[in-house]
Write an enzyme that holds these catalytic residues in place. Structure first.
Site, PDB file in Angstrom:
ATOM      1  CE1 TYR A 275      -4.791  -7.104  25.140  1.00 57.49           C
ATOM      2  CE2 TYR A 275      -2.441  -7.507  25.557  1.00 57.49           C
ATOM      3  CZ  TYR A 275      -3.695  -7.850  25.415  1.00 57.49           C
ATOM      4  OH  TYR A 275      -3.913  -9.315  25.372  1.00 57.49           O
TER       5      TYR A 275
ATOM      6  CD  GLU B  34       1.548  -8.075  26.031  1.00 53.51           C
ATOM      7  OE1 GLU B  34       1.288  -6.746  26.180  1.00 53.51           O
ATOM      8  OE2 GLU B  34       1.831  -8.471  24.942  1.00 53.51           O
TER       9      GLU B  34
HETATM   10  P1  NAD Z   1      -8.150 -10.488  18.262  1.00 54.42           P
HETATM   11  O1  NAD Z   1      -8.167  -8.885  18.259  1.00 54.42           O
HETATM   12  O2  NAD Z   1      -8.034 -11.201  17.156  1.00 54.42           O
HETATM   13  O3  NAD Z   1     -10.000 -10.802  18.422  1.00 54.42           O
HETATM   14  C1  NAD Z   1     -10.577  -9.964  19.153  1.00 54.42           C
HETATM   15  C2  NAD Z   1     -11.946 -10.138  18.805  1.00 54.42           C
HETATM   16  O4  NAD Z   1     -12.923  -9.644  19.890  1.00 54.42           O
HETATM   17  C3  NAD Z   1     -12.377  -9.727  17.491  1.00 54.42           C
HETATM   18  O5  NAD Z   1     -13.300 -10.708  16.755  1.00 54.42           O
HETATM   19  C4  NAD Z   1     -13.301  -8.604  17.647  1.00 54.42           C
HETATM   20  O6  NAD Z   1     -14.492  -8.193  16.671  1.00 54.42           O
HETATM   21  C5  NAD Z   1     -13.929  -8.777  19.152  1.00 54.42           C
HETATM   22  N1  NAD Z   1     -14.212  -7.723  19.824  1.00 54.42           N
HETATM   23  C6  NAD Z   1     -13.492  -6.441  20.101  1.00 54.42           C
HETATM   24  N2  NAD Z   1     -14.106  -5.558  20.721  1.00 54.42           N
HETATM   25  C7  NAD Z   1     -15.428  -6.230  21.075  1.00 54.42           C
HETATM   26  C8  NAD Z   1     -16.636  -5.675  21.873  1.00 54.42           C
HETATM   27  N3  NAD Z   1     -16.643  -4.646  22.230  1.00 54.42           N
HETATM   28  N4  NAD Z   1     -17.729  -6.560  21.781  1.00 54.42           N
HETATM   29  C9  NAD Z   1     -17.742  -7.692  21.293  1.00 54.42           C
HETATM   30  N5  NAD Z   1     -16.651  -8.223  20.405  1.00 54.42           N
HETATM   31  C10 NAD Z   1     -15.472  -7.512  20.458  1.00 54.42           C
HETATM   32  O7  NAD Z   1      -7.695 -11.079  19.514  1.00 54.42           O
HETATM   33  P2  NAD Z   1      -6.851 -12.396  19.796  1.00 54.42           P
HETATM   34  O8  NAD Z   1      -5.350 -12.245  19.746  1.00 54.42           O
HETATM   35  O9  NAD Z   1      -7.788 -13.492  19.111  1.00 54.42           O
HETATM   36  O10 NAD Z   1      -7.225 -12.335  21.187  1.00 54.42           O
HETATM   37  C11 NAD Z   1      -8.276 -12.996  21.972  1.00 54.42           C
HETATM   38  C12 NAD Z   1      -8.064 -12.884  23.442  1.00 54.42           C
HETATM   39  O11 NAD Z   1      -6.966 -13.668  23.791  1.00 54.42           O
HETATM   40  C13 NAD Z   1      -7.981 -11.545  23.760  1.00 54.42           C
HETATM   41  O12 NAD Z   1      -8.740 -11.500  25.336  1.00 54.42           O
HETATM   42  C14 NAD Z   1      -6.403 -11.445  24.322  1.00 54.42           C
HETATM   43  O13 NAD Z   1      -6.239 -10.354  25.315  1.00 54.42           O
HETATM   44  C15 NAD Z   1      -5.992 -12.905  24.568  1.00 54.42           C
HETATM   45  N6  NAD Z   1      -4.783 -13.186  24.343  1.00 54.42           N
HETATM   46  C16 NAD Z   1      -4.326 -13.130  23.164  1.00 54.42           C
HETATM   47  C17 NAD Z   1      -2.908 -13.550  22.789  1.00 54.42           C
HETATM   48  C18 NAD Z   1      -2.361 -13.438  21.360  1.00 54.42           C
HETATM   49  O14 NAD Z   1      -1.164 -13.789  21.291  1.00 54.42           O
HETATM   50  N7  NAD Z   1      -3.031 -13.005  20.448  1.00 54.42           N
HETATM   51  C19 NAD Z   1      -2.215 -13.958  23.899  1.00 54.42           C
HETATM   52  C20 NAD Z   1      -2.883 -14.341  25.297  1.00 54.42           C
HETATM   53  C21 NAD Z   1      -3.923 -13.824  25.290  1.00 54.42           C
HETATM   54  O1  DAU Z   2       2.054 -12.177  25.151  1.00 51.87           O
HETATM   55  C1  DAU Z   2       0.701 -12.306  24.913  1.00 51.87           C
HETATM   56  C2  DAU Z   2       0.458 -11.105  24.070  1.00 51.87           C
HETATM   57  O2  DAU Z   2       0.972 -11.235  22.878  1.00 51.87           O
HETATM   58  C3  DAU Z   2      -1.019 -10.915  23.668  1.00 51.87           C
HETATM   59  O3  DAU Z   2      -1.812 -10.635  25.027  1.00 51.87           O
HETATM   60  C4  DAU Z   2      -1.185  -9.736  22.739  1.00 51.87           C
HETATM   61  O4  DAU Z   2      -2.769  -9.709  22.367  1.00 51.87           O
HETATM   62  C5  DAU Z   2      -0.647  -9.940  21.573  1.00 51.87           C
HETATM   63  O5  DAU Z   2      -0.782  -8.905  20.643  1.00 51.87           O
HETATM   64  C6  DAU Z   2       0.910 -10.155  21.650  1.00 51.87           C
HETATM   65  O6  DAU Z   2       1.434  -8.963  22.186  1.00 51.87           O
HETATM   66  P1  DAU Z   2       2.772  -8.322  21.672  1.00 51.87           P
HETATM   67  O7  DAU Z   2       3.081  -7.127  21.949  1.00 51.87           O
HETATM   68  O8  DAU Z   2       3.913  -9.308  22.383  1.00 51.87           O
HETATM   69  O9  DAU Z   2       2.695  -8.908  19.927  1.00 51.87           O
HETATM   70  P2  DAU Z   2       3.223  -8.276  18.499  1.00 51.87           P
HETATM   71  O10 DAU Z   2       3.179  -9.137  17.634  1.00 51.87           O
HETATM   72  O11 DAU Z   2       2.699  -6.814  18.431  1.00 51.87           O
HETATM   73  O12 DAU Z   2       4.808  -7.956  18.891  1.00 51.87           O
HETATM   74  C7  DAU Z   2       5.610  -9.203  19.362  1.00 51.87           C
HETATM   75  C8  DAU Z   2       7.126  -8.691  19.545  1.00 51.87           C
HETATM   76  O13 DAU Z   2       7.501  -7.680  18.217  1.00 51.87           O
HETATM   77  C9  DAU Z   2       7.256  -7.235  20.544  1.00 51.87           C
HETATM   78  O14 DAU Z   2       8.367  -7.397  20.919  1.00 51.87           O
HETATM   79  C10 DAU Z   2       7.093  -5.882  19.433  1.00 51.87           C
HETATM   80  C11 DAU Z   2       7.931  -6.546  18.055  1.00 51.87           C
HETATM   81  N1  DAU Z   2       7.327  -5.782  16.860  1.00 51.87           N
HETATM   82  C12 DAU Z   2       5.969  -6.034  16.737  1.00 51.87           C
HETATM   83  C13 DAU Z   2       5.408  -5.293  15.562  1.00 51.87           C
HETATM   84  C14 DAU Z   2       3.980  -5.338  15.172  1.00 51.87           C
HETATM   85  C15 DAU Z   2       8.213  -5.249  16.033  1.00 51.87           C
HETATM   86  O15 DAU Z   2       9.279  -5.305  16.171  1.00 51.87           O
HETATM   87  N2  DAU Z   2       7.742  -4.727  15.079  1.00 51.87           N
HETATM   88  C16 DAU Z   2       6.490  -4.691  14.529  1.00 51.87           C
HETATM   89  O16 DAU Z   2       6.093  -4.287  13.502  1.00 51.87           O
END
Ligand code: NAD
Ligand code: DAU
Length: 353
Positions: free
Chosen positions: A160, A137
């Protein structure tokens, strides 16, 4: 200096979605490593995610907040980590729109705290490595064509993604200014077990189970590239061990889906799994007000990590979704636990607006 096989590795955010898969992979694969999982256990962190490995002799949990500067300095001087894999973050775009400061605090200040505390350790240990797990992102939004490459300029559109871009820049700056050995990866949307049900796929699975509306933002014509979480954990393992110092690697699933098409597929699969009449879950689809600043399309060019490190996804989207749905159906107690408390209060407030 410790032998290669005897390292103390700090993983931050290990109680969250991706972090828990990374912790499990490292604990199970590297018996000689001691994995220290530092997590503040916010609404998104849950130790239930790690029940199966919590008694492993090479695993410890530390409850702590990365935004607390004194605490982080003290922890690093006590433990003398050999490497940091940093995942802790506020991760949900919608929450960043209503509460950007929490994202600055954890994602920017928290990362800079970890970087500062790492400088001393890196001076003493030439093998020290700081690995920042980041997101696609940071590159902003694509039009209908093209892919994000490692060279794509940063153009974050949400609080974010701005906070993740800021933390990426700090990591790079610490490499240039202080010589901190670092590596960064930017990944696309993950899905799989233990994904908090505020994100699209687990939220919709949970809502279908409970016959609740499926809130599709705008017209649903937004595109995301989906990757199974265990394939991301495998990529993280490779980048940590084999990635070149000072490099960035894009990680993606070569798997683009328009939200509305993905939601329809999910509805069909759930109808079949739940033995419901064909078409019944689709009736739950509700088009709602769009997310402000909603990025149209993300798509990753993962050629570099494939060519240089030999990584590629191991499961197809069909296999990954099947595994994911089965996991949620078997773990409804987990869903009930994580959807109580703070999460419920937050969403009740959102729905009232
Ligand atoms: P998540 O929200 O599921 O988990 C985040 C974790 O960080 C939680 O366990 C939370 O308790 C901990 N945390 C939050 N604030 C904190 C603080 N101040 N100190 C210590 N711990 C803290 O997130 P996720 O989806 O597992 O993402 C993990 C990492 O990967 C993030 O850095 C996110 O930006 C990155 N990322 C996520 C995605 C995705 O699709 N979910 C994709 C690309 C990158
Ligand atoms: O691309 C990587 C990112 O993917 C990570 O860095 C973020 O941590 C992770 O949350 C995710 O971000 P998105 O915003 O893409 O994910 P989300 O699941 O929130 O939304 C996916 C898509 O679906 C987005 O286009 C918004 C849409 N959406 C999401 C929700 C929660 C809906 O249409 N309805 C919903 O209720």
């Amino acid at each position: 200096m410790k032998e290669y096989a005897q390292k103390d590795i700090l993983i931050t955010g290990g109680a969250g979605f991706i972090g828990s898969h990374v912790v499990r992979r490292f604990v199970e694969t590297y018996e000689g490593y001691h994995i220290h999982n530092l997590d503040a256990l916010t609404y998104a962190g849950n130790l239930e995610n790690l029940r199966d490995i919590e008694a492993a002799p090479n695993y410890s949990f530390i409850k702590g907040d990365i935004s607390d500067t004194d605490y982080i300095n003290q922890l690093f001087s006590q433990k003398g980590f050999d490497g940091v894999i940093h995942l802790a973050a506020e991760s949900h775009v919608d929450r960043s729109i209503t509460d950007p400061l929490s994202f600055v605090k954890t994602n920017v200040l928290g990362t800079v705290n970890l970087l500062n505390a790492s400088l001393d350790l890196a001076k003493r240990n030439p093998d020290f490595r700081f690995y920042h797990i980041s997101t696609d992102e940071v590159y902003g939004a694509l039009g209908n064509t093209g892919l994000f490459a490692e060279t794509t300029p940063y153009a974050p559109n949400s609080p974010y993604s701005a906070s993740k871009a800021g933390s990426d820049h700090f990591v790079r700056a610490y490499g240039e200014t202080y010589g901190l050995p670092y590596v960064i990866s930017n990944c696309s949307n993950n899905y799989g077990p233990n994904h908090f049900p505020e994100k699209l796929i687990p939220l919709f699975i949970n809502n279908i189970i409970h016959n609740k509306p499926l809130p599709v933002y705008g017209d649903g014509n937004y595109t995301r590239d989906w990757l199974y979480v265990k394939d991301h954990a495998a990529a993280i393992d490779l980048v940590f061990h084999k990635g070149k110092k000072g490099e960035t690697y894009n990680i993606g699933g070569f798997n683009e889906w328009k939200n509305i098409d993905l939601v329809r597929l999910l509805c069909q699969l759930m109808d079949a799994k739940l033995n419901r009449a064909e078409g019944s879950s689709e009736k739950l689809i509700t088009f709602v007000k769009d997310r402000p600043g909603h990025d149209l399309r993300y798509a990753i060019d993962a050629a570099k990590i494939h060519k240089e490190l030999g990584w590629e996804p191991s499961v197809t989207f069909e296999e990954g979704l099947d595994l994911t749905i089965d996991w949620y159906l078997k773990n409804q107690e987990w869903l009930d636990h994580v959807t109580s408390g703070d999460y419920k209060a937050y969403y009740q407030k959102q729905y009232q607006q």
